[in-house]
Design an enzyme around this catalytic site. Structure first.
Site, PDB file in Angstrom:
ATOM      1  N   HIS A 112       2.342   3.050  -3.187  1.00 55.17           N
ATOM      2  CA  HIS A 112       1.486   3.808  -4.112  1.00 55.17           C
ATOM      3  C   HIS A 112       1.846   5.282  -4.128  1.00 55.17           C
ATOM      4  O   HIS A 112       1.831   5.929  -5.167  1.00 55.17           O
ATOM      5  CB  HIS A 112       0.012   3.702  -3.690  1.00 55.17           C
ATOM      6  CG  HIS A 112      -0.686   2.510  -4.283  1.00 55.17           C
ATOM      7  ND1 HIS A 112      -0.861   2.365  -5.626  1.00 55.17           N
ATOM      8  CD2 HIS A 112      -1.230   1.415  -3.716  1.00 55.17           C
ATOM      9  CE1 HIS A 112      -1.493   1.224  -5.865  1.00 55.17           C
ATOM     10  NE2 HIS A 112      -1.719   0.615  -4.717  1.00 55.17           N
ATOM     11  N   GLN A 125       0.835  -1.198   0.000  1.00 56.81           N
ATOM     12  CA  GLN A 125       0.000   0.000   0.000  1.00 56.81           C
ATOM     13  C   GLN A 125       0.872   1.250   0.000  1.00 56.81           C
ATOM     14  O   GLN A 125       0.595   2.219  -0.698  1.00 56.81           O
ATOM     15  CB  GLN A 125      -0.883  -0.019   1.264  1.00 56.81           C
ATOM     16  CG  GLN A 125      -2.239   0.528   1.132  1.00 56.81           C
ATOM     17  CD  GLN A 125      -2.924   0.155  -0.135  1.00 56.81           C
ATOM     18  OE1 GLN A 125      -3.457   1.042  -0.770  1.00 56.81           O
ATOM     19  NE2 GLN A 125      -2.938  -1.091  -0.571  1.00 56.81           N
ATOM     20  N   HIS A 127     -52.422  21.193  -5.814  1.00 58.85           N
ATOM     21  CA  HIS A 127     -52.280  19.752  -5.604  1.00 58.85           C
ATOM     22  C   HIS A 127     -53.641  19.155  -5.216  1.00 58.85           C
ATOM     23  O   HIS A 127     -54.024  18.091  -5.694  1.00 58.85           O
ATOM     24  CB  HIS A 127     -51.270  19.468  -4.478  1.00 58.85           C
ATOM     25  CG  HIS A 127     -49.835  19.602  -4.903  1.00 58.85           C
ATOM     26  ND1 HIS A 127     -49.293  20.773  -5.353  1.00 58.85           N
ATOM     27  CD2 HIS A 127     -48.814  18.684  -4.942  1.00 58.85           C
ATOM     28  CE1 HIS A 127     -48.001  20.579  -5.653  1.00 58.85           C
ATOM     29  NE2 HIS A 127     -47.705  19.332  -5.411  1.00 58.85           N
ATOM     30  N   ASP A 171      -6.654  -5.983  -5.719  1.00 62.26           N
ATOM     31  CA  ASP A 171      -6.313  -4.924  -6.671  1.00 62.26           C
ATOM     32  C   ASP A 171      -6.432  -5.390  -8.103  1.00 62.26           C
ATOM     33  O   ASP A 171      -6.800  -4.627  -8.993  1.00 62.26           O
ATOM     34  CB  ASP A 171      -4.852  -4.498  -6.469  1.00 62.26           C
ATOM     35  CG  ASP A 171      -4.690  -3.472  -5.381  1.00 62.26           C
ATOM     36  OD1 ASP A 171      -5.717  -3.049  -4.827  1.00 62.26           O
ATOM     37  OD2 ASP A 171      -3.539  -3.102  -5.081  1.00 62.26           O
ATOM     38  N   GLU A 182      -9.906   1.958   3.526  1.00 59.42           N
ATOM     39  CA  GLU A 182     -10.169   1.479   2.170  1.00 59.42           C
ATOM     40  C   GLU A 182     -10.027  -0.057   2.121  1.00 59.42           C
ATOM     41  O   GLU A 182     -10.924  -0.739   1.652  1.00 59.42           O
ATOM     42  CB  GLU A 182      -9.172   2.150   1.216  1.00 59.42           C
ATOM     43  CG  GLU A 182      -9.403   1.833  -0.248  1.00 59.42           C
ATOM     44  CD  GLU A 182      -8.288   2.381  -1.123  1.00 59.42           C
ATOM     45  OE1 GLU A 182      -7.230   2.789  -0.594  1.00 59.42           O
ATOM     46  OE2 GLU A 182      -8.477   2.377  -2.366  1.00 59.42           O
ATOM     47  N   HIS A 183      -8.880  -0.554   2.603  1.00 59.31           N
ATOM     48  CA  HIS A 183      -8.634  -1.995   2.647  1.00 59.31           C
ATOM     49  C   HIS A 183      -8.472  -2.432   4.095  1.00 59.31           C
ATOM     50  O   HIS A 183      -7.709  -1.809   4.836  1.00 59.31           O
ATOM     51  CB  HIS A 183      -7.333  -2.363   1.919  1.00 59.31           C
ATOM     52  CG  HIS A 183      -7.264  -1.883   0.503  1.00 59.31           C
ATOM     53  ND1 HIS A 183      -6.646  -0.700   0.136  1.00 59.31           N
ATOM     54  CD2 HIS A 183      -7.728  -2.430  -0.648  1.00 59.31           C
ATOM     55  CE1 HIS A 183      -6.734  -0.541  -1.174  1.00 59.31           C
ATOM     56  NE2 HIS A 183      -7.392  -1.571  -1.681  1.00 59.31           N
TER      57      HIS A 183
END
Lengths: 429, 429
Positions: free
Chosen positions: B261, B258, B419, B360, B326-327
Site C-alpha cells: 500500500h 499490506q 432552573h 478489503d 488495523e487488521h
C-alpha cells in the site's frame, strides 16, 4: 428584550439563518497558547501541571491526586438528603443508559462463513469537570455513568481546584456515587494534555469527555486523533415550539433557565400565535427580576433571545430542524403525534410538564447534548461513546475458493498485485 | 529484511513500544497551507476550486460536476463481468451493513412517562475518494453503501480528476452501483473545504468520510466540529498471530499485501515459533521479487516489518492488544476460541483462508478501519456513522410533581436558580 421576527414561508431559510448565527472560527491565537501548554505537559509531566495550577488556579498543590481522606471529608460535608438526591438521579441515569448497551454479534452463514462485530468497552476514560467557582455534580453523573455502564474499567476525573486547593464536596460526592476510579486536581488545556499523553501521576486515557471553557475545548480538538473526544461543545441552547393556548409563564421560565447559563446561551421561541409571543416577552422581563443570575440571563436574552412568528406549526418544525437546537420543547397538544417531524435536535421535551431542567438533572437521558447545530450529525453522550467495534471475518477454504475470481478482479482494478497474490497463493498447489 | 525481536514477558510493554512508534505530530506547516486553502474556498467558492484544480491536478475544468453523459461513457468502458464483480461486492457490503441498522426506541413507563431515543439518518454526506492515478472503486462502495443503508438522502462524492479532466471509469461505475447522488471533480484540502462550507455548485454536507492524503486528512481535522468526519486515517497496518505449523507462504503473502500500500505501511508477525519466523523472513524476500509494487513493499518491510518472538500465545495477544492494529489475522488452530482475547483491533481475520484482501474487497464488513492504535477507541466505518440520536423526554404533571424536590435540590447545588424556577412556577398556583 426578546426580538420578534415574522417569518414568511418563502424566505424562511434566509430569515432564520440571518438571525441564528454560528460562526466557524479557527481561534488561531488560542490554539498557539494551547499547543504550547500541551507540549510542556508532554515534556515535563507533573511539574508542568503544578506550575500551571499555580499560575492559572492560584494555588500551590502538594499532590495532584485527591486523597481518600479528602473524599471522606467531602462526604461528611454533604447532607444525607443531598446524597439521596444525587443517588436517585444516578439511578435514573444508569437505568436509561443501560438500554443503550450493545452486544457482540456473529452470524455463521453457509459453509462455515462467520461475519460479525465484537463490541468492547474502551479501557480508560478521562472526564473533565469544571471547578474553581463552578460546581457541577450533575455533569459528573452524566459523564461517568455511561462509561461505567459500558464497562470502562478505569474512569479518571480531572477538575481544577479552588484557591484553597480543594474540590467541591458535591463534585466529589457525585464522583463517588458514579463510581469514578480516580480524581485529580488539574484544569484547563494542561489537564487535557495530561489525560492524552499521561504524566508520572496520570495514566494516559483513550477518550476524553466532559465540558470546559474555550481552552479545554481547543485542547480537546488538538489531541483528537491521538485519543478520542466527545464533542466540541458550544453555548447552551433552547428552542420552544408553542401554539396558542400554551402557558406563557412556563415558556418564559424555561427560556430563562437556558439563558442563565451563559451570556452566549440562546433561547428561541417559535409560535404561530402573536398574542402568546407578546405575553412571553412580558413574562421574560417580569421573571428576570427575581433571578440570582439576572445579569447573565438578561445579556443572553438581549444577544440571542428570539421569537419567530410563523403562519402554521409545520413551518415551526422546519425552522427547528434548520436550527438543530440542543434542547427542543414542544408546548403543543399531543406532542408525541408530532415526533416524526423532529429531524435534528439534541433532546426533545414533550408537553408542558417536561421542562428542560428535568432533563438536565433527573429524568435519565444524558444532558451532554450536541450544540451549535451539530445535532445535524451528532448524538447525546451515551454508552455507545464508550464502546467500540471490531469486525470479524472467517471464510472456509471452499468459501474463499468460490470468491477468488471476484476478489482478484477487484485487486486488479486497483492495481494491487500483492493483494491478488495473497489469494492465488492459497490455491496454487 | 523483517527484523526479528525476541520479547520476554517482563519487559513486553517497553520492547513493543520501542519498535512500534506512532508519533503525535502537530503538522504546523501543513496546517497553515490547508487553512489558507479552506478560507479561499469559503470566500471564492467554485472559482477557488477551478484554480486549485488547475494548480494541483494540472487541468482546466469546464465543469465541476460529472455529467450524465460522462457517467454513461464510463459505464460503457467497464466490462459486464467487472460490473458484476462490483455488484456482488456491493451486495455483500449492503447485507453486512444492514445488520447495523438501529431503530428509534421509546419506553412508556408509569404515569405517562416516556423516555427514549429517536434514531435518524444525517441528511447529507460527502465522500472523498482519491483520484488522479489512484483508482479505488472498493473505497467508493465501502463509504457510500453504509450511508445509503442508514438512509442518507444526499450522498455526494468528490474526487480529483486526472490530467485529462476525467475520473476513472471504475470509480464512476462503483459510484453508480452504490447509489451516489452526485459526483464532483475536486480533490485535496479544497474539496474538503467545499464539502464543509458549500460553493455555488456544491451543497455543504453534514459529515465527510473517505481516505485521502495528508492535506485531505488535516483539512478534515480542521473542519471537524463544523461538520462531522469519519476518522483521521494513518498508514495501513497488519498484524498476524501465528503458531508453529502455520503456513509461512500465506503469512508472507498477507504481510506483503499490506506492505504494498505505502512505504509507511506496517506488517508485523507475532509468533511463538522461531523456525516459522525464519521461514516467513525467507518467503517475504522470495515473494517480493514477483510483485509489481516491489519497491514500495520492500521499503515498507525495511522500515516497519517486524517479527516478535514470544514464549507463548497469551503474550502474542497481549502484544496485539497493545498495538491495536488495523487488521489482525489469527493463523492458529480454532481461532474462534481465542476471540475473547482480542480487545483492540479494527478487524480480525480467522484462520488461514481469511486473508486480509477478502475483507478489503469482498466479505462485507467495512474496509475503513481504525489505524495507528486508534482501535483502542474507534470502530470500523459503519451505518452507525450516518445515524444520530435525539433523546425524548416526557413527564406527566404528577410525575414532575413527585420529582420536584430532587430536581430543585440539584439546581441549588449548582447555583442555578432559573432552573429551579422553571420547576416551581409549574406548581405555584
Amino acid at each position: 428584550m426578546m426580538k420578534l421576527i415574522r417569518v414568511d414561508d418563502k424566505r424562511m431559510d434566509q430569515i432564520v439563518s440571518a438571525h441564528v448565527k454560528r460562526d466557524y472560527d479557527p481561534y488561531e491565537d488560542i490554539d498557539l497558547a494551547v499547543q504550547k501548554i500541551i507540549n510542556d505537559v508532554r515534556q515535563n509531566g507533573d511539574q508542568a501541571l503544578f506550575n500551571y495550577t499555580k499560575q492559572f488556579d492560584g494555588v500551590t498543590l502538594s499532590s495532584i491526586k485527591v486523597s481518600e481522606s479528602e473524599i471522606e471529608e467531602a462526604l461528611r460535608q454533604v447532607s444525607e438528603q443531598e446524597k439521596a438526591v444525587l443517588q436517585k438521579a444516578a439511578d435514573n441515569i444508569r437505568r436509561f443508559h443501560e438500554k443503550q448497551l450493545e452486544k457482540t454479534w456473529l452470524d455463521d452463514g453457509t459453509q462455515g462463513m462467520i461475519l460479525g462485530q465484537l463490541i468492547r468497552p474502551i479501557e480508560r476514560a478521562g472526564l473533565y469537570i469544571p471547578g474553581g467557582k463552578a460546581v457541577y455534580p450533575s455533569s459528573v453523573l452524566m459523564n461517568a455513568i455511561p462509561a461505567k455502564v459500558a464497562g470502562v474499567k478505569y474512569v479518571v476525573m480531572v477538575t481544577p481546584p479552588d484557591q484553597s486547593g480543594s474540590v467541591s464536596p458535591y463534585t466529589l460526592a457525585a464522583a463517588q456515587i458514579a463510581g469514578v476510579d480516580e480524581i485529580l486536581k488539574a484544569g484547563g488545556a494542561q489537564a487535557i494534555g495530561a489525560l492524552a499523553f499521561g504524566t508520572e501521576t496520570i495514566n494516559a486515557v483513550d477518550k476524553i469527555v466532559g465540558p470546559g471553557n474555550i481552552f479545554v475545548a481547543r485542547a480537546k480538538r488538538m489531541v483528537f486523533g491521538h485519543v478520542d473526544i466527545d464533542m466540541v461543545a458550544g453555548p447552551s441552547e433552547i428552542c420552544i415550539i408553542a401554539e396558542s393556548g400554551a402557558n406563557a409563564k412556563y415558556i418564559a421560565a424555561d427560556l430563562l433557565s437556558q439563558a442563565e447559563h451563559d451570556e452566549e446561551a440562546s433561547a428561541i421561541l417559535i409560535t404561530d400565535s402573536l398574542p402568546l409571543a407578546e405575553e412571553v416577552q412580558q413574562e421574560v422581563i417580569h421573571q428576570l427580576d427575581q433571578l440570582e443570575r439576572k445579569e447573565i440571563a438578561a445579556a443572553s436574552m438581549q444577544n440571542h433571545g428570539k421569537i419567530f412568528i410563523v403562519d402554521h406549526l409545520e413551518s415551526a418544525f422546519q425552522i427547528a430542524n434548520q436550527i438543530a437546537p440542543e434542547h427542543l420543547e414542544l408546548m403543543i397538544s399531543e406532542p408525541t403525534l408530532h415526533l416524526a417531524k423532529v429531524r435534528h435536535a439534541g433532546a426533545v421535551f414533550l408537553g408542558e410538564y417536561s421542562p428542560e431542567p428535568l432533563g438536565d438533572y433527573f429524568a435519565g437521558p444524558n444532558h451532554t447534548l450536541p450544540t451549535s447545530g451539530t445535532a445535524r450529525f451528532s448524538s447525546p453522550l451515551g454508552v455507545y461513546d464508550f464502546l467500540k467495534k471490531t469486525s470479524v471475518i472467517h471464510y472456509s477454504r471452499e468459501q474463499l475458493y468460490q470468491a477468488k475470481g471476484e476478489i482478484t478482479a477487484l485487486a486488479r482494478m486497483e492495481g494491487l498485485t500483492a493483494h491478488e497474490n495473497a489469494i492465488h497463493i492459497r490455491f496454487d498447489d
